[in-house]
Structures are given as structure tokens and as C-alpha cells.
Design an enzyme around this catalytic site. Structure first.
Site, PDB file in Angstrom:
ATOM      1  N   LYS A  75       0.868  -1.188   0.000  1.00 50.10           N
ATOM      2  CA  LYS A  75       0.000   0.000   0.000  1.00 50.10           C
ATOM      3  C   LYS A  75       0.899   1.231   0.000  1.00 50.10           C
ATOM      4  O   LYS A  75       1.845   1.304   0.798  1.00 50.10           O
ATOM      5  CB  LYS A  75      -0.883   0.014   1.251  1.00 50.10           C
ATOM      6  CG  LYS A  75      -1.974  -1.008   1.212  1.00 50.10           C
ATOM      7  CD  LYS A  75      -2.922  -0.859   2.389  1.00 50.10           C
ATOM      8  CE  LYS A  75      -4.091  -1.814   2.254  1.00 50.10           C
ATOM      9  NZ  LYS A  75      -3.709  -3.208   2.025  1.00 50.10           N
ATOM     10  N   ASP A 109      -1.820  -2.214  -3.957  1.00 48.92           N
ATOM     11  CA  ASP A 109      -3.216  -2.259  -3.519  1.00 48.92           C
ATOM     12  C   ASP A 109      -3.814  -0.881  -3.783  1.00 48.92           C
ATOM     13  O   ASP A 109      -3.082   0.112  -3.844  1.00 48.92           O
ATOM     14  CB  ASP A 109      -3.288  -2.531  -2.005  1.00 48.92           C
ATOM     15  CG  ASP A 109      -3.011  -3.976  -1.651  1.00 48.92           C
ATOM     16  OD1 ASP A 109      -3.008  -4.830  -2.551  1.00 48.92           O
ATOM     17  OD2 ASP A 109      -2.799  -4.259  -0.451  1.00 48.92           O
ATOM     18  N   GLN A 138     -10.674  -0.631  -8.594  1.00 45.67           N
ATOM     19  CA  GLN A 138     -11.905  -0.972  -7.867  1.00 45.67           C
ATOM     20  C   GLN A 138     -13.147  -0.773  -8.741  1.00 45.67           C
ATOM     21  O   GLN A 138     -13.435   0.343  -9.186  1.00 45.67           O
ATOM     22  CB  GLN A 138     -12.014  -0.069  -6.631  1.00 45.67           C
ATOM     23  CG  GLN A 138     -10.870  -0.280  -5.643  1.00 45.67           C
ATOM     24  CD  GLN A 138     -10.578   0.954  -4.803  1.00 45.67           C
ATOM     25  OE1 GLN A 138     -10.699   2.072  -5.297  1.00 45.67           O
ATOM     26  NE2 GLN A 138     -10.179   0.744  -3.556  1.00 45.67           N
ATOM     27  N   ARG A 159      -5.201  -5.775 -11.421  1.00 43.23           N
ATOM     28  CA  ARG A 159      -5.967  -6.681 -10.544  1.00 43.23           C
ATOM     29  C   ARG A 159      -7.316  -6.001 -10.316  1.00 43.23           C
ATOM     30  O   ARG A 159      -7.381  -4.924  -9.735  1.00 43.23           O
ATOM     31  CB  ARG A 159      -5.255  -6.832  -9.205  1.00 43.23           C
ATOM     32  CG  ARG A 159      -6.149  -7.436  -8.123  1.00 43.23           C
ATOM     33  CD  ARG A 159      -5.665  -7.132  -6.733  1.00 43.23           C
ATOM     34  NE  ARG A 159      -4.482  -7.900  -6.405  1.00 43.23           N
ATOM     35  CZ  ARG A 159      -3.662  -7.559  -5.408  1.00 43.23           C
ATOM     36  NH1 ARG A 159      -3.862  -6.483  -4.709  1.00 43.23           N
ATOM     37  NH2 ARG A 159      -2.621  -8.313  -5.154  1.00 43.23           N
ATOM     38  N   THR A 201     -11.789 -11.786  -6.647  1.00 41.85           N
ATOM     39  CA  THR A 201     -13.140 -11.830  -6.080  1.00 41.85           C
ATOM     40  C   THR A 201     -13.452 -13.250  -5.612  1.00 41.85           C
ATOM     41  O   THR A 201     -12.843 -14.210  -6.084  1.00 41.85           O
ATOM     42  CB  THR A 201     -14.201 -11.388  -7.132  1.00 41.85           C
ATOM     43  OG1 THR A 201     -15.494 -11.426  -6.531  1.00 41.85           O
ATOM     44  CG2 THR A 201     -14.218 -12.265  -8.379  1.00 41.85           C
ATOM     45  N   ARG A 263     -12.179  -4.175   7.676  1.00 38.94           N
ATOM     46  CA  ARG A 263     -12.729  -4.222   6.307  1.00 38.94           C
ATOM     47  C   ARG A 263     -13.366  -5.580   6.025  1.00 38.94           C
ATOM     48  O   ARG A 263     -14.430  -5.671   5.434  1.00 38.94           O
ATOM     49  CB  ARG A 263     -11.621  -3.917   5.274  1.00 38.94           C
ATOM     50  CG  ARG A 263     -11.238  -2.439   5.242  1.00 38.94           C
ATOM     51  CD  ARG A 263     -10.446  -2.089   4.003  1.00 38.94           C
ATOM     52  NE  ARG A 263      -9.083  -2.580   4.013  1.00 38.94           N
ATOM     53  CZ  ARG A 263      -8.055  -1.964   4.605  1.00 38.94           C
ATOM     54  NH1 ARG A 263      -8.251  -0.826   5.247  1.00 38.94           N
ATOM     55  NH2 ARG A 263      -6.850  -2.476   4.560  1.00 38.94           N
ATOM     56  N   ARG A 264     -12.703  -6.652   6.487  1.00 36.08           N
ATOM     57  CA  ARG A 264     -13.268  -8.000   6.253  1.00 36.08           C
ATOM     58  C   ARG A 264     -14.579  -8.170   7.007  1.00 36.08           C
ATOM     59  O   ARG A 264     -15.514  -8.777   6.522  1.00 36.08           O
ATOM     60  CB  ARG A 264     -12.270  -9.098   6.695  1.00 36.08           C
ATOM     61  CG  ARG A 264     -10.953  -9.117   5.979  1.00 36.08           C
ATOM     62  CD  ARG A 264     -11.026  -9.484   4.524  1.00 36.08           C
ATOM     63  NE  ARG A 264     -11.512  -8.516   3.608  1.00 36.08           N
ATOM     64  CZ  ARG A 264     -10.819  -7.485   3.096  1.00 36.08           C
ATOM     65  NH1 ARG A 264      -9.580  -7.276   3.427  1.00 36.08           N
ATOM     66  NH2 ARG A 264     -11.373  -6.651   2.237  1.00 36.08           N
TER      67      ARG A 264
HETATM   68  P1  FDA Z   1     -18.763 -10.120  -2.496  1.00 33.08           P
HETATM   69  O1  FDA Z   1     -18.606  -9.121  -1.411  1.00 33.08           O
HETATM   70  O2  FDA Z   1     -19.983 -10.045  -3.351  1.00 33.08           O
HETATM   71  O3  FDA Z   1     -18.642 -11.559  -1.859  1.00 33.08           O
HETATM   72  C1  FDA Z   1     -18.824 -12.744  -2.598  1.00 33.08           C
HETATM   73  C2  FDA Z   1     -18.763 -13.921  -1.637  1.00 33.08           C
HETATM   74  O4  FDA Z   1     -17.454 -14.026  -1.074  1.00 33.08           O
HETATM   75  C3  FDA Z   1     -19.688 -13.775  -0.417  1.00 33.08           C
HETATM   76  O5  FDA Z   1     -20.975 -14.226  -0.699  1.00 33.08           O
HETATM   77  C4  FDA Z   1     -18.964 -14.626   0.599  1.00 33.08           C
HETATM   78  O6  FDA Z   1     -19.215 -16.006   0.376  1.00 33.08           O
HETATM   79  C5  FDA Z   1     -17.509 -14.381   0.294  1.00 33.08           C
HETATM   80  N1  FDA Z   1     -16.950 -13.264   1.097  1.00 33.08           N
HETATM   81  C6  FDA Z   1     -16.685 -12.017   0.662  1.00 33.08           C
HETATM   82  N2  FDA Z   1     -16.130 -11.285   1.655  1.00 33.08           N
HETATM   83  C7  FDA Z   1     -16.056 -12.103   2.725  1.00 33.08           C
HETATM   84  C8  FDA Z   1     -15.564 -11.937   4.049  1.00 33.08           C
HETATM   85  N3  FDA Z   1     -15.038 -10.785   4.460  1.00 33.08           N
HETATM   86  N4  FDA Z   1     -15.629 -12.987   4.901  1.00 33.08           N
HETATM   87  C9  FDA Z   1     -16.125 -14.171   4.494  1.00 33.08           C
HETATM   88  N5  FDA Z   1     -16.604 -14.392   3.238  1.00 33.08           N
HETATM   89  C10 FDA Z   1     -16.568 -13.373   2.379  1.00 33.08           C
HETATM   90  N6  FDA Z   1     -10.104  -3.983  -2.162  1.00 33.08           N
HETATM   91  C11 FDA Z   1      -9.647  -2.721  -2.344  1.00 33.08           C
HETATM   92  O7  FDA Z   1     -10.401  -1.759  -2.165  1.00 33.08           O
HETATM   93  N7  FDA Z   1      -8.336  -2.511  -2.717  1.00 33.08           N
HETATM   94  C12 FDA Z   1      -7.477  -3.532  -2.950  1.00 33.08           C
HETATM   95  O8  FDA Z   1      -6.317  -3.301  -3.290  1.00 33.08           O
HETATM   96  C13 FDA Z   1      -7.957  -4.851  -2.778  1.00 33.08           C
HETATM   97  N8  FDA Z   1      -7.136  -5.933  -2.978  1.00 33.08           N
HETATM   98  C14 FDA Z   1      -7.673  -7.197  -2.980  1.00 33.08           C
HETATM   99  C15 FDA Z   1      -6.883  -8.284  -3.356  1.00 33.08           C
HETATM  100  C16 FDA Z   1      -7.454  -9.551  -3.428  1.00 33.08           C
HETATM  101  C17 FDA Z   1      -6.606 -10.689  -3.855  1.00 33.08           C
HETATM  102  C18 FDA Z   1      -8.836  -9.734  -3.144  1.00 33.08           C
HETATM  103  C19 FDA Z   1      -9.492 -11.075  -3.267  1.00 33.08           C
HETATM  104  C20 FDA Z   1      -9.589  -8.676  -2.736  1.00 33.08           C
HETATM  105  C21 FDA Z   1      -9.030  -7.406  -2.636  1.00 33.08           C
HETATM  106  N9  FDA Z   1      -9.796  -6.317  -2.211  1.00 33.08           N
HETATM  107  C22 FDA Z   1      -9.293  -5.047  -2.378  1.00 33.08           C
HETATM  108  C23 FDA Z   1     -11.089  -6.540  -1.519  1.00 33.08           C
HETATM  109  C24 FDA Z   1     -12.272  -6.452  -2.469  1.00 33.08           C
HETATM  110  O9  FDA Z   1     -12.436  -5.132  -2.906  1.00 33.08           O
HETATM  111  C25 FDA Z   1     -13.566  -6.903  -1.774  1.00 33.08           C
HETATM  112  O10 FDA Z   1     -13.815  -6.088  -0.694  1.00 33.08           O
HETATM  113  C26 FDA Z   1     -13.557  -8.358  -1.306  1.00 33.08           C
HETATM  114  O11 FDA Z   1     -12.909  -9.176  -2.225  1.00 33.08           O
HETATM  115  C27 FDA Z   1     -14.984  -8.902  -1.108  1.00 33.08           C
HETATM  116  O12 FDA Z   1     -15.713  -8.811  -2.285  1.00 33.08           O
HETATM  117  P2  FDA Z   1     -15.981 -10.024  -3.310  1.00 33.08           P
HETATM  118  O13 FDA Z   1     -15.431  -9.617  -4.622  1.00 33.08           O
HETATM  119  O14 FDA Z   1     -15.468 -11.282  -2.790  1.00 33.08           O
HETATM  120  O15 FDA Z   1     -17.542 -10.031  -3.515  1.00 33.08           O
END
Ligand code: FDA
Length: 291
Positions: A75, A109, A138, A159, A201, A263-264
């Protein structure tokens, strides 16, 4: 013990380099690639950011020594952006040179809205001379379609993520369905025109769509990768690796885990209840100990 630790440890490799390396080794045995992140952001002093650079340099050495299929994620506010742009670029280029020496790669990131333009500007400036550099974009931001087109013109490694910060409706799509739709459209553009894009994702619908779109357009599996966070949807991670896709797991570690965990937790309401249950359990234990 921090009452959030039982929750945190589900999402991070641990607090030390050794713990991160152990996790990366196990993931490699299962066929995964990794990107390792030293947790932390918004440093205030040069002393702090130099310690961060040093930690990444040590990490790169171990990655090479252990022959891990790993790169690093950073970051810019951790590398000194709040102190100065020139200073941050110097730290970043030092790290990329180091990564290049170790045949590794650095991902930037993307942080909250305030840093998006700065991150893209720095990326473009540094990428001219340092190609081992990727950037997260994003899908929740309105501007991202334009950013993706411009970045693809310079051959950026992108990414694609949905976005993890709280942003206003002036900057970002307020509705999840619009974010998902934008992700889908950007993913199509990246599959057709991007250079080894990464789709970060856990959204099964989008992942299924990527597989369908790629095969429909004769795009080979190894021309892109999926990325997922450590501790999330391990079932899906394994399914994809078994199908022959490149899957990279984002492995965060370090003592500064709180903002990452928040955030998670914010991403899913089930996580919030899980957290409340754990905090309550720890507090009850403390009450018993102090009685
Ligand atoms: P969505 O939120 O729709 O979730 C899809 C499914 O994934 C959910 O139904 C659940 O099953 C599972 N899930 C998602 N989040 C979960 C959690 N916290 N705990 C448990 N299960 C969960 N963001 C950003 O702003 N800047 C960045 O640089 C990055 N970098 C980054 C790298 C990588 C490798 C990943 C995978 C993600 C990021 N992110 C990020 C985070 C991203 O923006 C996003 O917040 C998360 O990936 C959650 O969104 P999904 O795309 O999974 O979809």
C-alpha cells in the site's frame, strides 16, 4: 489478548514473517500462487516506512530462498505517501528493483478514494521504467472504466477488485448489483485486451462468468488469474486450482491487522455476529479470571 484476535487469525497468516512463509509453503504444496502483504497503512514517519521496506526486502529474500511462487502486495500509504510523493516513489522503486532481482513482482493495492488518483499517477510514472508492477482497480468507482482503458494502453497489469472502502455515492456505485455489473464489464475488457489480468473476487457468479467468457472467446486458462483472500472460500479456491486455473492467494501478516480485519468484518453481516460472539466470549473469560 485482543478480543478480536480469534476473528483476525482466520483472515491473516499470523504476526510474523515466519508464519506468512509457512502459510505460503502450504499453499504452494496445494498448487496455489501467493501474494504476501505486510499489514499496515498510513505511516507517519520515515523510520516507520523504512522498517516496512526492510520487512518486504527480507520477505523477498525468503521467498526466493524457499522457491515460493509468491510476489508482494503493498500500500502506498505504508511506503510513505503521507510523508511525500517523491519519498514514496523512492521506496517503491527500491522494492521493485529488489523484487526484479528476485524475479518477483509487486502489486499496488488500491486504498480509499482520496488516494486513487495519486496511486494511478505514481503507477504510470514508475511503470515506465519498472515493468514488474501491477495495480488494483476498484469496480465500485465510476471512474474505473476510464482508468482501465488508459492503463491497458500502457500495458499495465491490472488486478480487478470490487472495492473495500466506504465511499460516497458521488464516487462509487451505491448498489451492489451495479458494482457487480461494472466488475463484469471491466472483466470482459481485461480478458479481451488486458495483459495477464487478475480477477480478485470470491463472487462465484462472476468467477463462473469469467470462465465461460474466456472459453467462449478462446482465451486460454493461463492468460489470466483469479485471486482470493486468505481464509475466504477455500472450497472455491481448491475447485478452481483443480480445474487448472492460476489461483493466487493474498496472504496478509503483521501486527497492524486491525484496519484489514475491520474491512473483512464489514463485508458480511455474519462476520459481525461472529465477532460479537468472540468478543463476548473473551470478555466472559476475563471476568472469570478477575473475579
Ligand atoms: P462479495 O462481497 O460479493 O462476496 C462474494 C462472496 O465471497 C460472499 O458471498 C462470501 O461467500 C464471500 N466473502 C466475501 N467477503 C467475505 C468476508 N469478508 N468474509 C467471508 N466471506 C466473504 N479492495 C480494495 O479496495 N483494494 C485492494 O487493493 C484490494 N485488494 C484485494 C486483493 C485480493 C486478492 C482480493 C481477493 C480482494 C481485494 N480487495 C481489495 C477486496 C475487495 O475489494 C472486496 O472487498 C472483497 O474481495 C470482497 O468482495 P468479493 O469480490 O469477494 O464479492
Amino acid at each position: 489478548m485482543n478480543p478480536l484476535w480469534p476473528v483476525a487469525k482466520h483472515y491473516i497468516a499470523g504476526e510474523s514473517v515466519d508464519e506468512a512463509i509457512e502459510v505460503a509453503k502450504k499453499l504452494k504444496q496445494k498448487g496455489f500462487l501467493t501474494t504476501i502483504d505486510v499489514l499496515g497503512e498510513h505511516v507517519r514517519t520515515r523510520y516507520q516506512s523504512e522498517a516496512v521496506v526492510k520487512e518486504y526486502e527480507d520477505l523477498l529474500k525468503v521467498i526466493t530462498r524457499q522457491k515460493l511462487h509468491a510476489n508482494i502486495s503493498v500500500k502506498l500509504t505504508h511506503l510513505g505517501l503521507p510523508i511525500g510523493t517523491g519519498y514514496c516513489i523512492a521506496n517503491l522503486t527500491k522494492l521493485i528493483d529488489n523484487a526484479a532481482k528476485h524475479k518477483s513482482f509487486v502489486y499496488l493495492d488500491m486504498e480509499n478514494g482520496e488516494y486513487v488518483q495519486k496511486t494511478i499517477d505514481i503507477y504510470k510514472r514508475v511503470h515506465k521504467h519498472h515493468k514488474q508492477l501491477g495495480i488494483a482497480i476498484q469496480a465500485y468507482l465510476y471512474r474505473s472504466a476510464k482508468d482501465v482503458e488508459e492503463l491497458m494502453k500502457i500495458g499495465a497489469h491490472i488486478r480487478l477488485v470490487k472495492g473495500a472502502y466506504k465511499e460516497s455515492g458521488a464516487r462509487a456505485f451505491p448498489k451492489k448489483k451495479d458494482v457487480d455489473e461494472n466488475f463484469k464489464q471491466l472483466m470482459e475488457r481485461l480478458l479481451l485486451k488486458g495483459i495477464y489480468p487478475a480477477f480478485a473476487t470470491h463472487d462465484e457468479k462472476l468467477i463462473d462468468y469469467a470462465q465461460w467468457f474466456a472459453s467462449h472467446n478462446n482465451i486460454q486458462k493461463k492468460k489470466f488469474e483469479f485471486q482470493m483472500l486468505y481464509g475466504i472460500r477455500e472450497d472455491l479456491q481448491s475447485q478452481l486450482v483443480n480445474k487448472g486455473y492460476n489461483i493466487r492467494i493474498y496472504v496478509p501478516f503483521g501486527k497492524q491487522w486491525m484496519p484489514y480485519i475491520i474491512r473483512r468484518l464489514r463485508e458480511r453481516k455474519e462476520n459481525f455476529y461472529f465477532m460479537v460472539k468472540n468478543v463476548a466470549k473473551t470478555e466472559m473469560r476475563n471476568i472469570r479470571v478477575h473475579k
